[in-house]
Design a protein around this motif. Structure first.
Motif, PDB file in Angstrom:
ATOM      1  N   GLU A 229     -41.314 -56.723  74.340  1.00  9.28           N
ATOM      2  CA  GLU A 229     -40.309 -56.341  75.332  1.00  9.28           C
ATOM      3  C   GLU A 229     -39.244 -57.404  75.551  1.00  9.28           C
ATOM      4  OE1 GLU A 229     -40.002 -54.947  80.023  1.00  9.28           O
ATOM      5  OE2 GLU A 229     -41.930 -54.964  78.992  1.00  9.28           O
ATOM      6  N   ALA A 230     -39.642 -58.627  75.805  1.00  4.93           N
ATOM      7  CA  ALA A 230     -38.674 -59.689  76.091  1.00  4.93           C
ATOM      8  C   ALA A 230     -37.741 -59.927  74.907  1.00  4.93           C
ATOM      9  CB  ALA A 230     -39.408 -60.972  76.466  1.00  4.93           C
ATOM     10  N   GLN A 231     -38.291 -59.938  73.695  1.00 11.26           N
ATOM     11  CA  GLN A 231     -37.480 -60.167  72.507  1.00 11.26           C
ATOM     12  C   GLN A 231     -36.482 -59.031  72.283  1.00 11.26           C
ATOM     13  OE1 GLN A 231     -39.722 -61.169  68.972  1.00 11.26           O
ATOM     14  NE2 GLN A 231     -41.309 -62.194  70.178  1.00 11.26           N
ATOM     15  N   VAL A 232     -36.980 -57.803  72.449  1.00  6.82           N
ATOM     16  CA  VAL A 232     -36.109 -56.644  72.241  1.00  6.82           C
ATOM     17  C   VAL A 232     -34.959 -56.644  73.243  1.00  6.82           C
ATOM     18  CG1 VAL A 232     -35.982 -54.124  72.365  1.00  6.82           C
ATOM     19  CG2 VAL A 232     -37.887 -55.221  71.174  1.00  6.82           C
ATOM     20  N   LYS A 233     -35.270 -56.923  74.494  1.00 14.28           N
ATOM     21  CA  LYS A 233     -34.243 -56.935  75.527  1.00 14.28           C
ATOM     22  C   LYS A 233     -33.170 -57.983  75.251  1.00 14.28           C
ATOM     23  CE  LYS A 233     -36.868 -55.156  79.482  1.00 14.28           C
ATOM     24  NZ  LYS A 233     -37.434 -55.483  80.816  1.00 14.28           N
ATOM     25  N   SER A 234     -33.562 -59.078  74.654  1.00 13.10           N
ATOM     26  CA  SER A 234     -32.606 -60.159  74.418  1.00 13.10           C
ATOM     27  C   SER A 234     -31.741 -59.936  73.191  1.00 13.10           C
ATOM     28  CB  SER A 234     -33.352 -61.493  74.278  1.00 13.10           C
ATOM     29  OG  SER A 234     -34.148 -61.504  73.099  1.00 13.10           O
ATOM     30  N   ARG A 235     -32.163 -59.030  72.293  1.00 11.69           N
ATOM     31  CA  ARG A 235     -31.432 -58.861  71.033  1.00 11.69           C
ATOM     32  C   ARG A 235     -30.814 -57.475  70.851  1.00 11.69           C
ATOM     33  NH1 ARG A 235     -33.095 -62.271  67.019  1.00 11.69           N
ATOM     34  NH2 ARG A 235     -31.240 -61.531  65.925  1.00 11.69           N
ATOM     35  N   VAL A 236     -31.513 -56.448  71.303  1.00  9.54           N
ATOM     36  CA  VAL A 236     -31.083 -55.071  71.036  1.00  9.54           C
ATOM     37  C   VAL A 236     -30.088 -54.616  72.096  1.00  9.54           C
ATOM     38  CG1 VAL A 236     -31.818 -52.680  70.770  1.00  9.54           C
ATOM     39  CG2 VAL A 236     -33.265 -54.535  69.897  1.00  9.54           C
ATOM     40  N   GLN A 237     -28.941 -54.113  71.636  1.00 12.31           N
ATOM     41  CA  GLN A 237     -27.898 -53.658  72.545  1.00 12.31           C
ATOM     42  C   GLN A 237     -27.989 -52.167  72.842  1.00 12.31           C
ATOM     43  OE1 GLN A 237     -26.040 -55.849  74.062  1.00 12.31           O
ATOM     44  NE2 GLN A 237     -27.060 -57.439  72.860  1.00 12.31           N
ATOM     45  N   ALA A 238     -28.355 -51.364  71.836  1.00  9.09           N
ATOM     46  CA  ALA A 238     -28.424 -49.918  72.039  1.00  9.09           C
ATOM     47  C   ALA A 238     -29.347 -49.288  71.010  1.00  9.09           C
ATOM     48  CB  ALA A 238     -27.035 -49.294  71.953  1.00  9.09           C
ATOM     49  N   VAL A 239     -29.969 -48.175  71.412  1.00  9.50           N
ATOM     50  CA  VAL A 239     -30.871 -47.440  70.524  1.00  9.50           C
ATOM     51  C   VAL A 239     -30.478 -45.967  70.548  1.00  9.50           C
ATOM     52  CG1 VAL A 239     -33.262 -46.790  70.042  1.00  9.50           C
ATOM     53  CG2 VAL A 239     -32.751 -49.036  71.042  1.00  9.50           C
ATOM     54  N   ALA A 240     -30.143 -45.435  69.390  1.00 12.27           N
ATOM     55  CA  ALA A 240     -29.843 -44.012  69.259  1.00 12.27           C
ATOM     56  C   ALA A 240     -31.055 -43.332  68.631  1.00 12.27           C
ATOM     57  CB  ALA A 240     -28.603 -43.804  68.395  1.00 12.27           C
ATOM     58  N   MET A 241     -31.683 -42.445  69.376  1.00 13.06           N
ATOM     59  CA  MET A 241     -32.816 -41.682  68.860  1.00 13.06           C
ATOM     60  C   MET A 241     -32.339 -40.279  68.499  1.00 13.06           C
ATOM     61  SD  MET A 241     -35.774 -42.760  71.589  1.00 13.06           S
ATOM     62  CE  MET A 241     -36.324 -44.466  71.753  1.00 13.06           C
ATOM     63  N   THR A 242     -32.932 -39.704  67.471  1.00 15.95           N
ATOM     64  CA  THR A 242     -32.587 -38.335  67.098  1.00 15.95           C
ATOM     65  C   THR A 242     -33.857 -37.514  67.030  1.00 15.95           C
ATOM     66  OG1 THR A 242     -32.617 -38.935  64.739  1.00 15.95           O
ATOM     67  CG2 THR A 242     -30.482 -38.967  65.850  1.00 15.95           C
ATOM     68  N   ASP A 243     -33.996 -36.610  67.983  1.00 16.13           N
ATOM     69  CA  ASP A 243     -35.189 -35.775  68.118  1.00 16.13           C
ATOM     70  C   ASP A 243     -36.465 -36.621  68.080  1.00 16.13           C
ATOM     71  OD1 ASP A 243     -35.423 -33.194  68.876  1.00 16.13           O
ATOM     72  OD2 ASP A 243     -35.555 -32.341  66.878  1.00 16.13           O
ATOM     73  N   SER A 244     -36.444 -37.701  68.838  1.00 20.49           N
ATOM     74  CA  SER A 244     -37.588 -38.606  68.892  1.00 20.49           C
ATOM     75  C   SER A 244     -38.811 -37.904  69.473  1.00 20.49           C
ATOM     76  CB  SER A 244     -37.249 -39.832  69.748  1.00 20.49           C
ATOM     77  OG  SER A 244     -38.397 -40.618  69.975  1.00 20.49           O
ATOM     78  N   VAL A 245     -39.979 -38.244  68.936  1.00 20.49           N
ATOM     79  CA  VAL A 245     -41.237 -37.646  69.415  1.00 20.49           C
ATOM     80  C   VAL A 245     -42.023 -38.628  70.275  1.00 20.49           C
ATOM     81  CG1 VAL A 245     -41.407 -36.076  67.458  1.00 20.49           C
ATOM     82  CG2 VAL A 245     -42.488 -38.330  67.313  1.00 20.49           C
ATOM     83  N   HIS A 246     -41.363 -39.666  70.767  1.00 19.52           N
ATOM     84  CA  HIS A 246     -42.078 -40.637  71.605  1.00 19.52           C
ATOM     85  C   HIS A 246     -42.508 -39.994  72.920  1.00 19.52           C
ATOM     86  CE1 HIS A 246     -38.022 -40.859  73.392  1.00 19.52           C
ATOM     87  NE2 HIS A 246     -38.644 -41.247  74.499  1.00 19.52           N
ATOM     88  N   ASN A 247     -43.499 -40.569  73.548  1.00 17.54           N
ATOM     89  CA  ASN A 247     -43.973 -40.115  74.854  1.00 17.54           C
ATOM     90  C   ASN A 247     -44.345 -41.346  75.669  1.00 17.54           C
ATOM     91  OD1 ASN A 247     -45.833 -39.236  77.021  1.00 17.54           O
ATOM     92  ND2 ASN A 247     -45.663 -37.237  76.049  1.00 17.54           N
ATOM     93  N   VAL A 248     -43.513 -41.675  76.648  1.00 13.70           N
ATOM     94  CA  VAL A 248     -43.702 -42.923  77.389  1.00 13.70           C
ATOM     95  C   VAL A 248     -44.978 -42.917  78.222  1.00 13.70           C
ATOM     96  CG1 VAL A 248     -41.257 -43.505  77.444  1.00 13.70           C
ATOM     97  CG2 VAL A 248     -42.200 -42.036  79.232  1.00 13.70           C
ATOM     98  N   TRP A 249     -45.498 -41.716  78.557  1.00 15.74           N
ATOM     99  CA  TRP A 249     -46.753 -41.667  79.316  1.00 15.74           C
ATOM    100  C   TRP A 249     -47.928 -42.006  78.402  1.00 15.74           C
ATOM    101  CZ3 TRP A 249     -44.824 -42.487  83.523  1.00 15.74           C
ATOM    102  CH2 TRP A 249     -43.902 -41.685  84.184  1.00 15.74           C
ATOM    103  N   HIS A 250     -48.001 -41.337  77.254  1.00 17.45           N
ATOM    104  CA  HIS A 250     -49.098 -41.592  76.329  1.00 17.45           C
ATOM    105  C   HIS A 250     -49.048 -43.011  75.765  1.00 17.45           C
ATOM    106  CE1 HIS A 250     -49.595 -36.994  75.476  1.00 17.45           C
ATOM    107  NE2 HIS A 250     -50.046 -37.369  76.657  1.00 17.45           N
ATOM    108  N   GLN A 251     -47.846 -43.530  75.603  1.00 16.46           N
ATOM    109  CA  GLN A 251     -47.701 -44.879  75.058  1.00 16.46           C
ATOM    110  C   GLN A 251     -47.791 -45.956  76.141  1.00 16.46           C
ATOM    111  OE1 GLN A 251     -44.160 -43.318  72.476  1.00 16.46           O
ATOM    112  NE2 GLN A 251     -44.856 -45.208  71.521  1.00 16.46           N
ATOM    113  N   GLU A 252     -47.925 -45.518  77.367  1.00 15.61           N
ATOM    114  CA  GLU A 252     -48.123 -46.425  78.503  1.00 15.61           C
ATOM    115  C   GLU A 252     -47.018 -47.462  78.622  1.00 15.61           C
ATOM    116  OE1 GLU A 252     -52.060 -48.017  78.065  1.00 15.61           O
ATOM    117  OE2 GLU A 252     -53.025 -46.120  78.531  1.00 15.61           O
ATOM    118  N   ALA A 253     -45.786 -46.970  78.609  1.00 15.14           N
ATOM    119  CA  ALA A 253     -44.644 -47.856  78.803  1.00 15.14           C
ATOM    120  C   ALA A 253     -44.541 -48.241  80.275  1.00 15.14           C
ATOM    121  CB  ALA A 253     -43.361 -47.161  78.351  1.00 15.14           C
ATOM    122  N   GLY A 254     -44.306 -49.519  80.551  1.00 18.04           N
ATOM    123  CA  GLY A 254     -44.215 -50.004  81.917  1.00 18.04           C
ATOM    124  C   GLY A 254     -42.871 -49.702  82.558  1.00 18.04           C
ATOM    125  N   LYS A 255     -42.776 -49.984  83.833  1.00 19.54           N
ATOM    126  CA  LYS A 255     -41.570 -49.699  84.600  1.00 19.54           C
ATOM    127  C   LYS A 255     -40.358 -50.433  84.036  1.00 19.54           C
ATOM    128  CE  LYS A 255     -39.577 -50.047  89.242  1.00 19.54           C
ATOM    129  NZ  LYS A 255     -39.808 -50.490  90.645  1.00 19.54           N
TER     130      LYS A 255
END
Length: 341
Positions: A229-255
């Protein structure tokens, strides 16, 4: 014919079961049927599974529009090349698909001037290996770095959807236009992305990193975000997803991850709505916008211009210390303004 013989067996089975005292006959017939290898039966009249190894031998080529066409008839690829031989036709299609994969690899190296990097970087000779493609300045460009992540399945590096390459054109099904515009399995896709981040992306000189993640690639990025998380926040400016199948609940993404995604990510999803129409979402992760198509595999290509407008607007907002508005930056009317990326 095999079909007639098979139909005859079913007919006999029904008659036998209908006769008085037919239980013993039915049991015997079931035993007989259990010994029949239906797959072998289907192969009986099937030609040998020997297929051409090049596009030329298949008598196909890509025309000036990037469409796969028969070199003699000019017709698109025909799946049902042999009537009533679905298995053989499928194997033929898969053989062509492997040739397409090699063709895309050649384009990555020759047209896009990219190089193949074997993974793991310290792999022994007998260890299972994978690979990625890197542009010449991927690790030392101090300005921008674009990372492309395809979905899972038969698609490989440089592809969004093999079916589109074969049936539509190479631009819609491959990553070539995205690579040209921006001038992309060890075990699981998630581990693969994490490995590439640790060994390549995080060591690059680019201060502005962008991601385009299709389908399962979106899930892989969210896992990367959770693990680094910390590394991504410091380097990544934007993320374009296309029909992404992610699920933040199942993947337990924090606040904190969810809050970052809301500001830096956008998901162009399959929809009947016009391109760039904001869509409602039940998940608190990132805005969802119509890709202008109901076809999952077409979402990346249909969102091409909108994605790069989104990236450009992000850079402009960063320079002016303002937060980009996805609903504004993806409007078609702003195309000229936001295509500098």
């Amino acid at each position: 014919m095999v079909v007639n013989a098979y139909g005859y067996i079913i007919l006999i089975l029904w008659i036998t079961m209908a006769q008085p005292g037919g239980q013993e006959k039915t049991t015997a017939l079931k035993d007989l049927l259990s010994r029949i290898d239906l797959d072998e039966l289907m192969k009986k009249d099937e030609p040998p599974l020997y297929f051409p190894r090049t596009l030329e031998e298949f008598e196909y080529a890509f025309n000036d529009q990037g469409q796969l066409r028969h070199i003699k008839t000019g017709e698109p690829f025909v799946f049902n090349y042999r009537e009533d031989l679905h298995r053989w036709n499928q194997k033929r299609y898969e053989a062509l698909g492997e040739i397409i994969t090699q063709h895309v690899y050649e384009l990555l190296e020759k047209k896009c001037n990219m190089t193949k990097e074997i993974l793991p970087v310290d792999a022994s000779e007998d260890e299972p290996k994978s690979f990625i493609y890197l542009s010449k300045d991927a690790l030392n460009n101090p300005d921008k770095l674009l990372v492309l992540i395809q979905g899972r399945g038969v698609v490989r590096a440089g592809q969004w959807a093999r079916r589109l390459i074969i049936n539509e054109d190479i631009d819609s099904g491959s990553q070539i236009p995205f690579i040209s515009r921006a001038a992309e399995k060890n075990s699981t896709p998630e581990e693969h992305v994490l490995y590439v981040w640790d060994n390549f992306i995080s060591k690059s000189a680019a201060k502005n990193v962008f991601f385009i993640a299709h389908s399962y690639g979106g899930l892989s990025f969210v896992e990367l975000m959770i693990k680094r998380e910390a590394q991504v926040k410091s380097r990544v400016q934007a993320v374009a997803m296309t029909d992404s199948v992610h699920n933040v609940w199942h993947q337990e993404a924090g606040k904190s991850t969810l809050e970052w995604m809301q500001e830096h990510c956008c998901n162009w999803v399959s929809s009947t709505e016009p391109l760039d129409t904001p869509l409602e979402t039940m998940l608190p992760d990132c805005p969802r916008i119509s890709a202008g198509t109901e076809r999952h595999e077409l979402t990346s290509w249909r969102s091409f211009h909108s994605i790069f407008k989104f990236f450009t607007a992000t850079l402009e907002a960063q320079n002016s210390d303002t937060k980009p508005s996805t609903s504004v930056t993806t409007r078609s009317s702003n195309r000229n303004k936001h295509e500098e990326f």
